[in-house]
Each structure stands twice: as structure tokens, then as C-alpha cells.
Design a protein around this motif. Structure first.
Motif, PDB file in Angstrom:
ATOM      1  N   TYR A   1       0.837  -1.202   0.000  1.00  0.00           N
ATOM      2  CA  TYR A   1       0.000   0.000   0.000  1.00  0.00           C
ATOM      3  C   TYR A   1       0.876   1.258   0.000  1.00  0.00           C
ATOM      4  N   THR A   2       1.910   1.239   0.822  1.00  0.00           N
ATOM      5  CA  THR A   2       2.823   2.378   0.912  1.00  0.00           C
ATOM      6  C   THR A   2       3.546   2.603  -0.413  1.00  0.00           C
ATOM      7  N   LEU A   3       4.007   1.513  -1.031  1.00  0.00           N
ATOM      8  CA  LEU A   3       4.707   1.644  -2.316  1.00  0.00           C
ATOM      9  C   LEU A   3       3.773   2.170  -3.400  1.00  0.00           C
ATOM     10  N   LEU A   4       2.537   1.658  -3.428  1.00  0.00           N
ATOM     11  CA  LEU A   4       1.570   2.169  -4.409  1.00  0.00           C
ATOM     12  C   LEU A   4       1.311   3.657  -4.197  1.00  0.00           C
ATOM     13  N   GLY A   5       1.180   4.050  -2.944  1.00  0.00           N
ATOM     14  CA  GLY A   5       0.969   5.470  -2.647  1.00  0.00           C
ATOM     15  C   GLY A   5       2.113   6.331  -3.137  1.00  0.00           C
ATOM     16  N   HIS A   6       3.336   5.853  -2.962  1.00  0.00           N
ATOM     17  CA  HIS A   6       4.491   6.631  -3.436  1.00  0.00           C
ATOM     18  C   HIS A   6       4.513   6.702  -4.958  1.00  0.00           C
ATOM     19  N   LEU A   7       4.181   5.586  -5.604  1.00  0.00           N
ATOM     20  CA  LEU A   7       4.145   5.608  -7.072  1.00  0.00           C
ATOM     21  C   LEU A   7       3.104   6.599  -7.575  1.00  0.00           C
ATOM     22  N   GLU A   8       1.978   6.674  -6.896  1.00  0.00           N
ATOM     23  CA  GLU A   8       0.954   7.637  -7.298  1.00  0.00           C
ATOM     24  C   GLU A   8       1.447   9.067  -7.080  1.00  0.00           C
TER      25      GLU A   8
END
Length: 153
Positions: A37-44
Motif C-alpha cells: 500500500y505504501t509503495l503504491l501510494g508513493h508511485l501515485e
């Protein structure tokens, strides 16, 4: 309570908080760990980046990020694209499914926080928010993580 006792209480309660966050991530979306979830948030937020950028940003081992990214690719939430400026570089991007899942989980997490904090006075919420920002903005905050990216505090 003296300062030493307060630090012990903080450590214990932050550990409970981290356990609760990890557990709730699985309930929000069974295939999306808190790290994912954290990685997806950073990618966004970054509109995509390299896996090495993720590793550096979160002070994680490259192999840890690689495993997480591979899992996200397998589930169709992330894809690799050739960098427009340097064709030798692969940039990680959210897929449409990744954006949808991230939005759903983010809204679910916000709703859970709103519910849990509903009875708190505004002044307490503001103070708590300020303390969290202060705690998390110290220079080495991201270095306090284990090999999976979980906070050690």
C-alpha cells in the motif's frame, strides 16, 4: 509519569499501532500488505519511479522492493514502462486497477481513522497530528525499518 516511563508507554503504544495497521491492511484488501500500500501510494504521488528510487526513499533493501514490485506486477497493480528520457531505464507506474485499489483502500483507511477518532476534540486531533508530523519528519525516520519495510520505531 516521568520521561523514561513516557518513552516506554510511547514505544508500547506505537508497537500496538503498527500491529493494528498491518492487520487492517490485510482486511482492507487481502492482497495488499501495508508495505505494498505504501509503495503504491508513493508511485501515485511521484507519478512513477524506478524500483531503486523506491528502495532509496524507504531505506529498504533492493531485493525487498523487488519482491514487493514483482507481487504488485503479478496482481496487475503495477507495470514497468520505458522511461521517456532514458530508454535504458524501467519506470514503475500504477495501472488503472492499481489506482482503483489504492483509492478504495485509502478511502477505507480514512473512514476507519475518522470513526476511531470521531469523539476526539478538534484540539486533540490537531495536537496529535502535529506530534506525528514532528516524529516522522526527523532526518532518519525512514531508516527505522526492518527488511520488509515495517517500522521499528
Amino acid at each position: 509519569m516521568d520521561a523514561a516511563d513516557a518513552v516506554e508507554v510511547i514505544q508500547r503504544e506505537m508497537t500496538v499501532f503498527a500491529r493494528r495497521a498491518r492487520a487492517s491492511a490485510g482486511r482492507m484488501h487481502p492482497e495488499l500488505s501495508l508495505v505494498s500500500y505504501t509503495l503504491l501510494g508513493h508511485l501515485e504521488e511521484s507519478a512513477g519511479c524506478r524500483a531503486t528510487d523506491l528502495a532509496a526513499h524507504y531505506a529498504l533493501d533492493k531485493s525487498t522492493v523487488s519482491r514487493q514490485v514483482t507481487a504488485l506486477e503479478r496482481t496487475g497493480l503495477v507495470e514497468r514502462r520505458q522511461d521517456a528520457e532514458d530508454h535504458r531505464v524501467q519506470v514503475l507506474q500504477l495501472t488503472d486497477a492499481g489506482r482503483r485499489i489504492l483509492a478504495q483502500v485509502t478511502e477505507s483507511r480514512r473512514a476507519a481513522f475518522r470513526e476511531r477518532l470521531a469523539e476526539w476534540p478538534a484540539a486533540d486531533l490537531e495536537r496529535f497530528a502535529d506530534y506525528l508530523v514532528r516524529y516522522n519528519t526527523r532526518p532518519d525516520a525512514l531508516a527505522d525499518r526492518d527488511e520488509r519495510g515495517s517500522a521499528l520505531f
